[in-house]
Write a protein that holds these residues in place. Structure first.
Motif, short mmCIF file in Angstrom:
data_model
loop_
_atom_site.label_atom_id
_atom_site.label_comp_id
_atom_site.label_asym_id
_atom_site.label_seq_id
_atom_site.Cartn_x
_atom_site.Cartn_y
_atom_site.Cartn_z
N THR A 124 1.23 4.56 1.01
CA THR A 124 0.69 5.96 1.95
C THR A 124 1.46 6.94 2.16
O THR A 124 2.61 7.52 1.68
N TYR A 140 1.00 -1.08 0.45
CA TYR A 140 -0.70 0.21 0.01
C TYR A 140 1.35 1.45 -0.23
O TYR A 140 2.56 1.07 0.61
N VAL A 150 3.86 0.37 2.52
CA VAL A 150 2.93 -0.74 4.10
C VAL A 150 3.27 -1.24 3.09
O VAL A 150 2.64 -2.20 2.06
N GLY A 173 1.33 -4.75 3.02
CA GLY A 173 0.05 -5.30 3.87
C GLY A 173 0.23 -7.00 3.47
O GLY A 173 -0.28 -7.71 4.59
N ALA A 187 -2.06 -7.97 10.32
CA ALA A 187 -1.31 -9.05 10.32
C ALA A 187 -1.19 -8.84 9.05
O ALA A 187 -0.46 -9.40 8.14
N GLY A 188 -2.18 -7.95 8.46
CA GLY A 188 -2.80 -8.45 7.14
C GLY A 188 -3.41 -9.57 6.27
O GLY A 188 -3.83 -9.78 4.92
N SER A 233 -6.80 -9.31 5.90
CA SER A 233 -7.99 -8.92 6.20
C SER A 233 -7.52 -8.32 4.31
O SER A 233 -8.20 -8.64 2.89
N SER A 234 -6.14 -8.11 4.41
CA SER A 234 -5.41 -7.71 2.59
C SER A 234 -5.44 -9.04 1.69
O SER A 234 -5.75 -9.06 0.56
N GLU A 293 -13.66 -11.46 8.88
CA GLU A 293 -14.11 -11.76 10.85
C GLU A 293 -16.32 -11.48 10.75
O GLU A 293 -16.12 -11.06 11.53
N TYR A 343 -2.59 -10.81 14.74
CA TYR A 343 -3.44 -9.52 15.10
C TYR A 343 -3.90 -8.54 13.85
O TYR A 343 -3.61 -9.13 12.70
N SER A 344 -4.51 -7.55 15.30
CA SER A 344 -5.00 -6.18 14.16
C SER A 344 -3.42 -5.59 13.53
O SER A 344 -2.66 -5.36 13.38
#
Ligand code: ATP
Ligand code: MG
Lengths: 337, 223
Positions: free
Chosen positions: A13, A11, A18, A20, A42-43, A45-46, A166, A39-40
């Protein structure tokens, strides 16, 4: 079958690039429920969103049933997506359309003939247990019901793959369980491969066959859920496992213990308690349970006990060897004094 | 200097005619604004970054044109568009002529309002539609428009109210209308009675439009 090949997603930014997803390789077999935890950030969703190309990977390939999706664009990609369902943490239903209309929307995407539409909507509502909510607007549904509509919409065009981002994270424990059961049923009865991401190990334990653990865009561990639960390798995996299989014994209790403390694990059908009572009988030692539980992962038991063994050090050693001989994994946490 | 009822009755035909002209101008320019501005607003939105018909060139060109028209003061637009008006309605004065400039001003205004309304839609809902394999047209018709209709109706209300205000300036090209009446009688001739009456009519008109708009917007929303 899904083959994820050297997949990366960068990504751009304000603060630079970044990663992902960072060079991920995974193979997910047909009919499998595959969990991705981390964890949040971590990638997860990507990675999941790359599978149906909601996010176009920077490099690498996504092969679904032999078709490399990264090569597709426009109309071809749209057609491929008809066979990949997706559900979301916040459901994402069209708020201004009824439950039936939301499902019909998916059917129309596949140009379903009008006369088949109504019966298919009813069929899908039956499958998710929402027949009586056909003409209701999403705002009048509970979270669990909304997710059921989401599932019905995702299954409308008989996909071979269901992606779950999720899907239960916004739901209470009971509702989570009922949604997970529904997903399991869909997986078994319709033979739909499921890839789900979550940060809750309980979700994985409940329905996944295999899993991967992600950290900083990379897969740090991958394998069957049972293997990973009974023998986690990566530090992060151990952390996650301890969230469901925790052995917290108060320090005051540990201070009182005079014998050796051992952690004993029984995998599969080995009858744990039997082995332990045999050991106590044979080796002139005394055993005290400090903590213990039997978890069922995919209906296979995994027994974990923390116990104190008192007796002559030689006897303790022999007792441990005996238990190991009968299939237990024993780890000495503290030697007696 | 109070309100002279007799005077009001005397000028009743003028007031009614002016009211009719205002309605005429608003009707035409609103129609044009919706017919052109709605699709324009949709295109501005769906060609945006990360959306399903992302297209920087189209977005850039349309965005530039919209901003350009919107940055021109209406009075100047009225004069600058005289040649176009002559071409379209074969006259440069009267309510029809004024409607051309009003339409040109209202269209980009409404387009931006539509774009803003669409931006308020939860991106996830659009994404879910993309994931389900919907065509761009389906997404526009069954996701974007239904999800934003209540907000777009409020945009229509805002556009109408702006048009009421703009149409007052249409007097410059002999457009007529209530606002023009107020300016001609009240401002130039110090006719306070007409000034007050027209202002009251405008206030009532705007209030009614706003109420109707709010009510429709609410009635349409299923959330
Ligand atoms: N659209 C985006 N633009 C920029 N950076 C992004 C974007 N989406 C994700 N990222 C970054 O990529 C990394 C992975 O994000 P991702 O959303 O995949 O994590 P996640 O594991 O799903 O986390 P969570 O559990 O919070 O949902 C994060 O560092 C995030 O900031
Ligand atoms: Mg996520």
């Amino acid at each position: 079958m899904i083959r994820i090949n050297d997949l990366s997603k960068e990504y751009k930014t304000k603060n630079g690039l970044v990663m992902g997803v960072d060079r991920v390789n995974l193979t997910i077999s047909e009919g499998e429920v595959f969990g991705i935890v981390g964890y949040s950030g971590a990638g997860k969703s990507s990675l999941l969103r790359c599978i149906n190309l909601l996010e176009r990977p920077t490099s690498g390939q996504i092969e679904v049933n032999g078709l490399d999706l990264t090569k597709l664009k426009g109309e071809e990609l749209r057609k491929a997506r008809l066979k990949i369902g997706m559900i979301f943490q916040h459901f994402h239903l069209i708020s201004q359309k009824t439950v039936a209309e939301n499902i019909a929307f998916a059917l129309r995407a596949a140009s379903t003939p009008r006369e088949k539409m109504t019966s298919r909507v009813v069929e899908l509502l039956e499958m998710v247990g929402l027949t009586d909510k056909k003409d209701v607007f999403p705002a009048q549904l509970s979270g669990g019901q909304k997710q059921r509509v989401g599932i019905a919409r995702a299954l409308a065009n008989n996909p071979s793959l269901l992606l779950c981002d999720e899907a239960t994270s916004a739901l209470d424990p009971n509702t989570t369980l009922s949604i997970l059961r529904l997903l399991k049923k869909i997986n078994r009865e319709l033979n739909i491969t499921i890839v789900l991401i979550t940060h809750e190990m309980n979700v994985v334990k409940e329905i996944c066959d295999r899993m991967a653990v992600m950290q900083d865009g990379r897969v740090v561990e991958e394998g069957s859920v049972y293997e990973i639960f009974s023998n986690p390798k990566a530090e992060l995996t151990k952390e996650f496992i301890s969230s469901v299989l925790s052995f917290e014994v108060p320090q005051t209790i540990l201070d009182k213990v005079t014998g050796s403390i051992v952690k004993v694990m029984f995998k599969g059908d080995v009858a744990g308690e039997g082995v332990i009572s045999d050991m106590v009988q044979h080796f002139e030692v005394r055993g005290n349970f400090l903590h213990g539980s039997i978890e069922y992962i995919q209906e296979v038991p995994l027994g974990l006990f923390l116990m104190e063994i008192q007796g002559h050090p030689d006897n303790i050693k022999r007792a441990i060897t005996y238990m190991e001989g009968r299939g237990a994994q024993v780890e000495v946490i503290q030697n007696g004094h | 200097m109070g309100i002279d009822i007799q005077h009001v009755i005397e000028l009743r035909p003028d007031i009614l005619k002016a009211f009719g002209e205002t309605m005429y101008m608003i009707g035409i320019s609103l129609t044009v604004a919706i017919v052109i501005g709605l699709p324009l607003g949709i295109v501005l939105f769906i060609t945006d970054r990360g959306l399903f018909l992302e297209n920087r060139i189209i977005k850039g060109i349309l965005g530039f044109i919209v901003n350009m028209v919107r940055s021109i003061p209406f009075i100047i637009l009225l004069v600058a568009l005289i040649p176009l008006t002559k071409l379209l309605v074969d006259s440069t004065i009267g309510p029809a002529a004024a409607s051309v400039s009003l339409s040109v001003a209202a269209t980009p205004f409404f387009a931006r309002i539509v774009e803003t309304s669409l931006r308020e839609i939860d991106k996830g809902v659009i994404e879910a539609a993309v994931a389900v394999g919907a065509t761009p047209w389906m997404i526009i018709k069954d996701v974007l428009l239904p999800e934003s209709k209540s907000s777009i109706v409020q945009g229509v209300t805002m556009t109408i109210i702006s048009l009421v205000a703009y149409s007052a300036m249409a007097g410059v090209v002999g457009g007529g209308g209530i606002g023009d009446l107020a300016i001609r009688f009240g401002y130039y001739r110090y006719d306070n009675t007409i000034m007050v009456v027209t202002v009251v009519i405008l206030i009532v008109l705007v209030q009614i439009i706003q109420q109707l708009g709010d009510w429709t917007s609410k009635a349409l929303d299923k959330r």
